[in-house]
Write a protein that holds these residues in place. Structure first.
Motif, PDB file in Angstrom:
ATOM      1  N   VAL A  93       0.763  -1.160   0.169  1.00  0.00           N
ATOM      2  CA  VAL A  93      -0.093  -0.016  -0.012  1.00  0.00           C
ATOM      3  C   VAL A  93       0.709   1.221   0.063  1.00  0.00           C
ATOM      4  CG1 VAL A  93      -1.642   1.522   1.374  1.00  0.00           C
ATOM      5  CG2 VAL A  93      -2.052  -0.903   0.986  1.00  0.00           C
ATOM      6  N   PHE A  94       1.872   1.200   0.785  1.00  0.00           N
ATOM      7  CA  PHE A  94       2.934   2.393   1.195  1.00  0.00           C
ATOM      8  C   PHE A  94       3.362   2.476  -0.342  1.00  0.00           C
ATOM      9  CE2 PHE A  94       6.991   4.384   2.096  1.00  0.00           C
ATOM     10  CZ  PHE A  94       6.467   5.490   2.410  1.00  0.00           C
ATOM     11  N   PHE A  95       4.040   1.526  -1.144  1.00  0.00           N
ATOM     12  CA  PHE A  95       4.796   1.539  -2.337  1.00  0.00           C
ATOM     13  C   PHE A  95       3.782   2.200  -3.508  1.00  0.00           C
ATOM     14  CE2 PHE A  95       5.316  -0.803  -6.200  1.00  0.00           C
ATOM     15  CZ  PHE A  95       6.599   0.210  -6.838  1.00  0.00           C
ATOM     16  N   SER A  96       2.703   1.471  -3.531  1.00  0.00           N
ATOM     17  CA  SER A  96       1.692   1.952  -4.512  1.00  0.00           C
ATOM     18  C   SER A  96       1.321   3.352  -4.347  1.00  0.00           C
ATOM     19  CB  SER A  96       0.298   0.811  -4.549  1.00  0.00           C
ATOM     20  OG  SER A  96       0.557  -0.271  -4.356  1.00  0.00           O
ATOM     21  N   GLY A  97       0.860   3.511  -3.051  1.00  0.00           N
ATOM     22  CA  GLY A  97       0.258   5.090  -3.151  1.00  0.00           C
ATOM     23  C   GLY A  97       1.283   6.013  -3.302  1.00  0.00           C
ATOM     24  N   LEU A  98       2.594   5.793  -2.591  1.00  0.00           N
ATOM     25  CA  LEU A  98       3.600   6.851  -2.777  1.00  0.00           C
ATOM     26  C   LEU A  98       4.096   6.805  -4.426  1.00  0.00           C
ATOM     27  CD1 LEU A  98       5.271   9.120  -1.313  1.00  0.00           C
ATOM     28  CD2 LEU A  98       6.938   7.176  -0.973  1.00  0.00           C
ATOM     29  N   GLY A  99       4.408   5.795  -4.944  1.00  0.00           N
ATOM     30  CA  GLY A  99       4.903   5.525  -6.199  1.00  0.00           C
ATOM     31  C   GLY A  99       3.904   5.996  -7.282  1.00  0.00           C
ATOM     32  N   GLY A 100       2.694   5.701  -7.303  1.00  0.00           N
ATOM     33  CA  GLY A 100       1.636   6.430  -7.918  1.00  0.00           C
ATOM     34  C   GLY A 100       1.479   7.843  -7.892  1.00  0.00           C
ATOM     35  N   ALA A 101       1.647   8.181  -6.694  1.00  0.00           N
ATOM     36  CA  ALA A 101       1.550   9.829  -6.484  1.00  0.00           C
ATOM     37  C   ALA A 101       2.705  10.609  -6.972  1.00  0.00           C
ATOM     38  CB  ALA A 101       1.400  10.383  -5.122  1.00  0.00           C
ATOM     39  N   LEU A 102       3.951   9.839  -6.897  1.00  0.00           N
ATOM     40  CA  LEU A 102       4.954  10.696  -7.332  1.00  0.00           C
ATOM     41  C   LEU A 102       5.282  10.498  -8.885  1.00  0.00           C
ATOM     42  CD1 LEU A 102       7.741   9.485  -4.646  1.00  0.00           C
ATOM     43  CD2 LEU A 102       6.884  11.565  -5.120  1.00  0.00           C
ATOM     44  N   ILE A 103       5.023   9.452  -9.401  1.00  0.00           N
ATOM     45  CA  ILE A 103       4.976   9.164 -10.875  1.00  0.00           C
ATOM     46  C   ILE A 103       3.824  10.244 -11.705  1.00  0.00           C
ATOM     47  CG2 ILE A 103       4.329   7.835 -12.898  1.00  0.00           C
ATOM     48  CD1 ILE A 103       5.813   5.533 -11.465  1.00  0.00           C
ATOM     49  N   TYR A 104       2.653  10.179 -10.928  1.00  0.00           N
ATOM     50  CA  TYR A 104       1.683  11.165 -11.546  1.00  0.00           C
ATOM     51  C   TYR A 104       2.200  12.712 -11.429  1.00  0.00           C
ATOM     52  CZ  TYR A 104      -2.463  13.683 -12.355  1.00  0.00           C
ATOM     53  OH  TYR A 104      -3.450  14.915 -12.767  1.00  0.00           O
ATOM     54  N   THR A 105       2.935  12.902 -10.304  1.00  0.00           N
ATOM     55  CA  THR A 105       3.347  14.432 -10.253  1.00  0.00           C
ATOM     56  C   THR A 105       4.365  14.897 -11.064  1.00  0.00           C
ATOM     57  OG1 THR A 105       2.707  14.260  -7.678  1.00  0.00           O
ATOM     58  CG2 THR A 105       4.295  15.869  -8.327  1.00  0.00           C
ATOM     59  N   PHE A 106       5.371  13.925 -11.285  1.00  0.00           N
ATOM     60  CA  PHE A 106       6.425  14.088 -12.203  1.00  0.00           C
ATOM     61  C   PHE A 106       5.947  14.182 -13.691  1.00  0.00           C
ATOM     62  CE2 PHE A 106       9.348  11.711  -9.245  1.00  0.00           C
ATOM     63  CZ  PHE A 106       9.643  13.065  -8.377  1.00  0.00           C
ATOM     64  N   SER A 107       4.976  13.158 -14.015  1.00  0.00           N
ATOM     65  CA  SER A 107       4.536  13.499 -15.402  1.00  0.00           C
ATOM     66  C   SER A 107       3.747  14.584 -15.551  1.00  0.00           C
ATOM     67  CB  SER A 107       3.798  12.058 -15.679  1.00  0.00           C
ATOM     68  OG  SER A 107       2.512  11.909 -15.044  1.00  0.00           O
ATOM     69  N   TYR A 108       2.865  15.168 -14.656  1.00  0.00           N
ATOM     70  CA  TYR A 108       2.169  16.048 -14.722  1.00  0.00           C
ATOM     71  C   TYR A 108       2.880  17.475 -14.713  1.00  0.00           C
ATOM     72  CZ  TYR A 108      -1.605  19.528 -14.115  1.00  0.00           C
ATOM     73  OH  TYR A 108      -2.756  20.619 -14.248  1.00  0.00           O
ATOM     74  N   SER A 109       3.790  17.652 -13.844  1.00  0.00           N
ATOM     75  CA  SER A 109       4.585  18.721 -13.905  1.00  0.00           C
ATOM     76  C   SER A 109       5.583  19.076 -15.069  1.00  0.00           C
ATOM     77  CB  SER A 109       5.497  18.686 -12.713  1.00  0.00           C
ATOM     78  OG  SER A 109       6.352  17.713 -12.533  1.00  0.00           O
ATOM     79  N   ALA A 110       5.847  17.622 -15.755  1.00  0.00           N
ATOM     80  CA  ALA A 110       6.672  17.949 -17.109  1.00  0.00           C
ATOM     81  C   ALA A 110       5.914  18.333 -17.841  1.00  0.00           C
ATOM     82  CB  ALA A 110       7.249  16.330 -17.173  1.00  0.00           C
ATOM     83  N   LYS A 111       4.666  17.975 -18.189  1.00  0.00           N
ATOM     84  CA  LYS A 111       3.694  18.799 -19.203  1.00  0.00           C
ATOM     85  C   LYS A 111       3.438  20.139 -18.955  1.00  0.00           C
ATOM     86  CE  LYS A 111       1.613  14.121 -19.812  1.00  0.00           C
ATOM     87  NZ  LYS A 111       0.201  13.415 -19.667  1.00  0.00           N
TER      88      LYS A 111
END
Length: 136
Positions: A53-71
């Protein structure tokens, strides 16, 4: 749904969805079942499930943040795309494991009608035999 209207294969459509940051949407949607059952249940989940749960939640949030901020900020990512794809697939796999673990116990009905009937019959026989032994 996209594969119905484009000539892409299922795999290509599935992988291209993650380039838009949809892994975070899948993560939060499916992890909600875990949190609902976690709050309702008195037993605590094993450490493996909590770490997933920790890996999925944190990993999903970080990847979304990085991809969104890159755009939004027009930034170039130098992270290897294959590594990101592997991490995203691991997140999806761990979310599926968490979701399955969370929802499986709620679908099990340990007290079915036939089991309850059988238990009542055995209890009645035991009560009758105990009354017969006492002479009543």
């Amino acid at each position: 749904m996209k594969i119905w209207f484009t000539p892409e294969t299922f795999y290509d459509s599935f992988v291209s969805a993650f380039k838009k940051g949809e892994v975070f949407l899948y993560t939060s949607a499916y992890l909600s079942a875990f949190f609902v059952f976690y709050v309702k249940d008195s037993t605590k989940p094993p450490g493996l499930i909590l770490s997933l749960v920790f890996f999925s939640g944190l990993g999903g949030a970080l990847i979304y943040t990085f991809s969104y901020s890159a755009k939004v900020l027009n930034l170039n990512s130098y992270a290897p795309e294959n590594a990101l794809l592997i991490v995203e697939m691991l997140i999806v796999f761990s979310v599926i494991v968490i979701w399955y673990w969370s929802t499986l116990p709620s679908n099990a009905n340990p007290n079915t009608g036939s089991k309850a009937s059988q238990k009542q019959q055995v209890d009645l026989e035991n009560n009758f035999n105990s009354l017969k032994d006492t002479g009543l």
